[in-house]
Enzyme design. Structure first.
Site, PDB file in Angstrom:
ATOM      1  N   ARG A 106      -4.844 -15.017 -12.210  1.00 45.27           N
ATOM      2  CA  ARG A 106      -4.689 -14.675 -11.189  1.00 45.27           C
ATOM      3  C   ARG A 106      -6.192 -13.359 -11.206  1.00 45.27           C
ATOM      4  NH1 ARG A 106      -4.247 -11.058  -6.458  1.00 45.27           N
ATOM      5  NH2 ARG A 106      -6.118 -11.387  -4.624  1.00 45.27           N
TER       6      ARG A 106
ATOM      7  N   GLU B  80      -7.224  -8.278   0.590  1.00 44.45           N
ATOM      8  CA  GLU B  80      -6.942  -6.888   1.131  1.00 44.45           C
ATOM      9  C   GLU B  80      -8.225  -6.587   1.240  1.00 44.45           C
ATOM     10  OE1 GLU B  80      -3.656  -5.278  -1.459  1.00 44.45           O
ATOM     11  OE2 GLU B  80      -4.695  -3.804  -1.625  1.00 44.45           O
TER      12      GLU B  80
ATOM     13  N   ASN C   2       0.300  -9.656  -0.587  1.00 44.98           N
ATOM     14  CA  ASN C   2       0.198  -8.604  -1.646  1.00 44.98           C
ATOM     15  C   ASN C   2       1.315  -8.266  -0.849  1.00 44.98           C
ATOM     16  OD1 ASN C   2      -1.601  -9.934  -3.210  1.00 44.98           O
ATOM     17  ND2 ASN C   2      -2.921  -8.046  -2.716  1.00 44.98           N
TER      18      ASN C   2
ATOM     19  N   GLU D  32       0.116 -10.611  -5.541  1.00 43.15           N
ATOM     20  CA  GLU D  32       0.782  -8.895  -6.140  1.00 43.15           C
ATOM     21  C   GLU D  32       2.131  -8.362  -5.507  1.00 43.15           C
ATOM     22  OE1 GLU D  32      -2.392  -5.858  -5.504  1.00 43.15           O
ATOM     23  OE2 GLU D  32      -4.170  -7.950  -5.930  1.00 43.15           O
TER      24      GLU D  32
ATOM     25  N   TYR E 230       4.014  -4.174  -2.155  1.00 37.36           N
ATOM     26  CA  TYR E 230       4.361  -3.152  -2.143  1.00 37.36           C
ATOM     27  C   TYR E 230       5.814  -2.052  -2.053  1.00 37.36           C
ATOM     28  CZ  TYR E 230       0.753  -4.087  -5.785  1.00 37.36           C
ATOM     29  OH  TYR E 230      -0.525  -4.634  -6.390  1.00 37.36           O
TER      30      TYR E 230
ATOM     31  N   HIS F 265     -13.533  -8.707  -4.776  1.00 40.34           N
ATOM     32  CA  HIS F 265     -12.025  -7.845  -4.401  1.00 40.34           C
ATOM     33  C   HIS F 265     -12.405  -6.300  -5.278  1.00 40.34           C
ATOM     34  CE1 HIS F 265      -7.588  -7.314  -6.016  1.00 40.34           C
ATOM     35  NE2 HIS F 265      -8.222  -5.562  -6.469  1.00 40.34           N
TER      36      HIS F 265
END
Length: 481
Positions: free
Chosen positions: A81, A170, A299, A377, A301, A125
């Site tokens: 990606r 995002e 994504n 991600e 985290y 991005h």
């Protein structure tokens, strides 16, 4: 997904990939016709980026495509990606395409396909062409139409090579960190502009998806990648639960609602009335936003623990705990206070909580059953060093990845249609406002020489990607030479 021998195995065809972003890795910011982006400008603003770092060189990926793709193949990646730099394709953000820029991405896609690696393209991005910011940036609705024009140019050039398109990465960060807190480019601190940017970005997704299909064919697969927050109330007090729900609306539902349902969440307009009257939403806009979505990128985290701030004053910036990247700016999420969480934390200060990934994937699955999901991600920053034996022994990252891959499997066992996982990141790179100080890569980069060294996590990931079986941490690391 668990074999008789107890090993966790993923189904055939599941994509194991890695991800990067153009400004973080490409470098060559003034070569072959590329124009300036908001990150070129922002990174040169004194105090904006740690150590005054810029993405001028990144990891020099622009000049090292052949070697980097060979490295991906060696890691066993089935998909890669990457993002296309808008100012490399349209230096001013409008007008005809810069063919030298498109040639670079054609060459990259061709090299990937030759190695059996599926190209997955992210169109945006965070590197908005600077002339578009000069004209108003994402708060200006015309930027959505400029994005659609750009998306059509890229899809026309790469449509025969790309399996899956992502319009935006995002948009939460583009809007809130770019226009409210000012921690990201373009560094604006105006929450009213941030909310206008939310809407323009939603429009850009809808218009961009239509442009991709117009250029590449109606069967082109189009997705959107969101960093949906996993927020948890610090207690069952009604005020804390209400604060959590308020944060969910301003962080998650302002994107999911328009894209999936064609409507902004009930209450969000009233809750932000002290900032804006939402006049930027015009008749017909939400029908433009809601278009066919072939997949959703997630994504993930970390998680956030929140409670009601006391006292609540409209427009007040309440004290917050934890890193800025965990939360939208306090002036948008009025009345919410972030609570420190115990446990292991990464170098970013983010708590390690794999259960949040399972929770998030199942939330989206229940919200829209049958929608294919990709973890686009997931990764962790640690203080990696090259050891005397020439290796990077990043056991913390191996443990992090293993736990989160297991969390994906748990979501799939519970019914979520997850079709791929992309580690963040393929290699260490320019980590936005942290410059080169944070390392997320499966591959270590010596920024003085640009030498690449596969970390222990990269060796571990190779075995995962090539077998589809989650390896024990000790199994996948080769013996020292």
């Amino acid at each position: 997904m668990t074999a008789e021998d107890g090993a966790r195995r993923f189904p055939p065809g599941f994509w194991w990939g890695a991800a990067t972003a153009a400004y973080q890795v490409e470098g060559a910011v003034a070569e072959d016709g590329r124009g300036p982006s908001i990150w070129d400008t922002f990174s040169r603003t004194p105090g904006a980026v740690l150590h005054g770092d810029t993405g001028d060189r990144g990891t020099d990926h622009y000049h090292r495509v052949e070697a980097d793709v060979a490295l991906m193949a060696d890691l066993g990646l089935g998909a890669y990606r990457f993002s296309v730099a808008w100012p490399r394709v349209q230096p001013t953000g409008s007008g005809p395409a810069n063919q030298r820029g498109l040639d670079f991405y054609r060459r990259l896609a061709d090299r990937l396909l030759e190695r059996g690696i599926t190209p997955v393209v992210t169109l945006y991005h965070w590197d908005l062409p600077q002339p578009l910011q000069d004209a108003g940036g994402w708060p200006a609705r015309d930027t959505a139409w400029r994005f659609a024009e750009y998306a059509g140019l890229v899809a026309g050039a790469l449509g025969d090579r790309v399996r899956l398109w992502t319009t935006l990465n995002e948009p939460w960060c583009s809007a809130y960190l770019g226009y409210s807190s000012g921690e990201h480019a373009p560094g604006v601190q105006d929450p009213a502009q941030a909310l206008a940017a939310v809407h323009t970005l939603n429009l850009a997704h809808g218009l961009g998806a239509r442009a991709v299909r117009a250029a590449a064919g109606d069967d082109a697969q189009v997705s959107l990648t969101l960093n949906l927050e996993v927020n948890r109330a610090a207690s069952d007090r009604p005020a804390d639960v209400a604060a959590k729900e308020r944060l969910d609306r301003v962080a998650n539902e302002v994107f999911l609602g328009p894209v999936l349902d064609g409507a902004y969440p009930e209450g969000v307009v009233a809750e932000t009335a002290h900032l804006t009257d939402w006049a930027f939403v015009r008749d017909g806009d939400l029908e433009l936003v809601r278009t066919r979505l072939d997949a959703l990128g997630v994504n993930y985290y970390t998680t956030s623990l929140v409670r009601a701030a006391d006292p609540v004053r409209p427009g007040a910036a309440h004290p917050v705990a934890g890193p800025a990247a965990d939360r939208p700016p306090a002036d948008v999420a009025t009345g919410v206070e972030w609570v420190p969480q115990p446990g292991e934390h990464t170098e970013m200060g983010w708590v390690v909580d794999p259960s949040g990934l399972t929770e998030l994937l199942l939330q989206v699955h229940r919200r829209r059953p049958g929608l294919p999901l990709y973890v686009t991600e997931n990764g962790a920053a640690y203080a990696d060093v090259v050891a005397p034996d020439g290796r990077v022994h990043d056991a913390d990252r191996v443990a992090y990845l293993r736990a989160h891959v297991e969390a994906v499997a748990a979501a799939m066992d519970a019914g979520a249609d997850v079709r791929g996982y992309f580690a963040w990141s393929l290699m260490d790179n320019f980590e936005w406002a942290y410059g080169y100080d944070r390392r997320f890569g499966l591959v270590h980069v010596d920024y003085a020489t640009m030498a690449r060294t596969v970390k222990d996590s990269g060796h571990w990931y190779r075995r995962l990607a090539t077998t589809g079986e989650v390896p024990d941490p000790a199994q996948a690391v080769p013996a020292a030479p």
